[in-house]
Scaffold this motif. Structure first.
Motif, short mmCIF file in Angstrom:
data_model
loop_
_atom_site.label_atom_id
_atom_site.label_comp_id
_atom_site.label_asym_id
_atom_site.label_seq_id
_atom_site.Cartn_x
_atom_site.Cartn_y
_atom_site.Cartn_z
N GLN A 157 -30.20 21.74 31.10
CA GLN A 157 -29.97 21.14 29.65
C GLN A 157 -28.63 21.30 29.30
N SER A 158 -28.06 22.65 29.67
CA SER A 158 -26.58 22.88 29.50
C SER A 158 -25.63 21.74 30.37
N LEU A 159 -26.23 21.72 31.59
CA LEU A 159 -25.19 20.73 32.47
C LEU A 159 -25.46 19.47 32.15
N ALA A 160 -26.53 19.04 31.41
CA ALA A 160 -26.56 17.45 30.87
C ALA A 160 -25.65 17.37 29.63
N GLU A 161 -25.36 18.31 28.88
CA GLU A 161 -24.59 18.41 27.85
C GLU A 161 -23.13 18.40 28.36
N ALA A 162 -22.83 19.01 29.29
CA ALA A 162 -21.55 19.39 29.71
C ALA A 162 -21.56 19.11 31.23
N PRO A 163 -21.51 17.84 31.64
CA PRO A 163 -21.54 17.33 33.00
C PRO A 163 -20.57 17.66 34.00
N ARG A 164 -19.34 18.17 33.39
CA ARG A 164 -18.34 18.57 34.04
C ARG A 164 -17.88 20.12 34.25
N SER A 165 -18.87 20.62 33.70
CA SER A 165 -18.69 22.32 33.72
C SER A 165 -19.22 22.72 34.79
N ALA A 166 -18.38 23.74 35.23
CA ALA A 166 -18.88 24.69 36.40
C ALA A 166 -19.97 25.60 36.08
N GLU A 171 -29.74 26.36 48.41
CA GLU A 171 -29.77 25.67 47.14
C GLU A 171 -28.68 26.40 46.40
N ALA A 172 -28.38 27.84 46.62
CA ALA A 172 -27.47 28.63 45.92
C ALA A 172 -26.18 28.09 46.46
N ALA A 173 -25.93 27.79 47.66
CA ALA A 173 -24.84 27.37 48.19
C ALA A 173 -24.24 26.17 47.72
N ALA A 174 -25.24 25.17 47.67
CA ALA A 174 -24.86 23.77 47.10
C ALA A 174 -24.51 24.01 45.67
N ARG A 175 -25.22 24.62 44.72
CA ARG A 175 -24.96 24.79 43.43
C ARG A 175 -23.39 25.45 43.39
N LEU A 176 -23.22 26.36 44.06
CA LEU A 176 -21.66 26.93 44.11
C LEU A 176 -20.47 26.05 44.53
N ARG A 177 -20.96 25.15 45.46
CA ARG A 177 -20.09 24.31 46.10
C ARG A 177 -19.92 23.10 44.81
N GLU A 178 -20.90 22.69 43.96
CA GLU A 178 -20.87 21.92 42.81
C GLU A 178 -19.91 22.55 41.85
N ALA A 179 -19.96 23.83 41.45
CA ALA A 179 -19.27 24.43 40.59
C ALA A 179 -17.86 24.50 40.88
N ILE A 180 -17.72 24.90 42.04
CA ILE A 180 -16.04 24.64 42.76
C ILE A 180 -15.66 23.25 42.66
N THR A 181 -16.28 22.16 43.05
CA THR A 181 -16.12 20.89 42.95
C THR A 181 -15.78 20.53 41.59
N ASP A 196 -14.72 22.54 39.00
CA ASP A 196 -13.63 23.30 38.61
C ASP A 196 -13.12 24.16 39.96
N PRO A 197 -12.33 23.91 40.72
CA PRO A 197 -11.80 24.75 41.48
C PRO A 197 -11.31 26.07 41.26
N ASP A 198 -10.65 26.23 39.89
CA ASP A 198 -10.31 27.46 39.48
C ASP A 198 -11.60 28.28 38.99
N TRP A 199 -12.54 27.84 38.82
CA TRP A 199 -13.41 28.60 38.22
C TRP A 199 -13.97 29.88 38.82
N PRO A 200 -13.77 30.03 40.17
CA PRO A 200 -14.00 31.46 40.63
C PRO A 200 -13.12 32.60 39.90
N ALA A 201 -11.82 32.16 39.82
CA ALA A 201 -11.02 33.06 39.33
C ALA A 201 -11.27 33.50 37.93
N MET A 202 -11.69 32.50 37.13
CA MET A 202 -12.18 32.71 35.79
C MET A 202 -13.59 33.21 35.52
N ALA A 203 -14.47 33.52 36.60
CA ALA A 203 -15.83 33.68 36.40
C ALA A 203 -16.29 34.96 35.71
N GLY A 204 -15.44 36.13 35.74
CA GLY A 204 -15.73 37.06 35.22
C GLY A 204 -17.00 37.86 36.09
#
Length: 148
Positions: free
Chosen positions: A25-34, A52-62, A64-72
């Motif tokens: 649901q959060s993804l539907a509200e913010a479709p460009r969010s990692a 599945e985990a790898a596919a979702r990680l790849r989508e997150a990085i696609t 927002d390529p900078d997401w891993p550096a800000m992931a916490g």
């Protein structure tokens, strides 16, 4: 963002079905969010679905390529440190039986990196860096301070 928070609460409580629903649901509200994609990856990790985990990680990085550096700290998502360690132990056991599972290695590298275990993450990420184009691997290597 509220749905993501609810999903995190469900995740910590061990209700993966509800957590997944809130993250979607959060993804539907913010479709460009990692972040919702990264949270869905964690649901998949706990379920042992590393493809599945790898596919979702790849989508997150696609997204927002900078997401891993800000992931916490990824471990903070889990209710107890032992829960995170158990998920990592299951992933490592999977890899002992399937050492050629590149997607699972990518997930392990990301899990280690995003939980502050940079030295171990570097070993894993370098292990799977076989020269094939892989934007997710490159983003993780950059986050680890390695030149892809």
């Amino acid at each position: 963002m509220e749905l993501l928070t609810f999903g995190d609460r469900n995740f910590r409580a061990g209700d993966l079905r509800r957590a997944e629903r809130r993250y979607r649901q959060s993804l539907a509200e913010a479709p460009r969010s990692a972040l919702p994609r990264a949270r869905l990856a964690q649901v998949a990790v706990v379920r042992g679905d590393y493809d599945e985990a790898a596919a979702r990680l790849r989508e997150a990085i696609t997204a927002d390529p900078d997401w891993p550096a800000m992931a916490g700290d990824l471990q903070a998502l889990f209710a107890e440190p032992a829960d995170f360690h158990d998920a990592i132990a299951r992933l490592e056991a999977h890899l002992q039986g399937r050492p050629d599972d590149r997607e699972a290695w990518l997930v392990l590298g990301a899990e280690l990196l995003l939980s502050g275990r940079v030295d171990r993450a570097e070993e894993v990420l370098v292990r799977i860096d076989d020269g094939r184009p892989d934007a997710a691997l490159e983003a993780l290597l950059r986050t680890a301070g390695l030149d892809p």
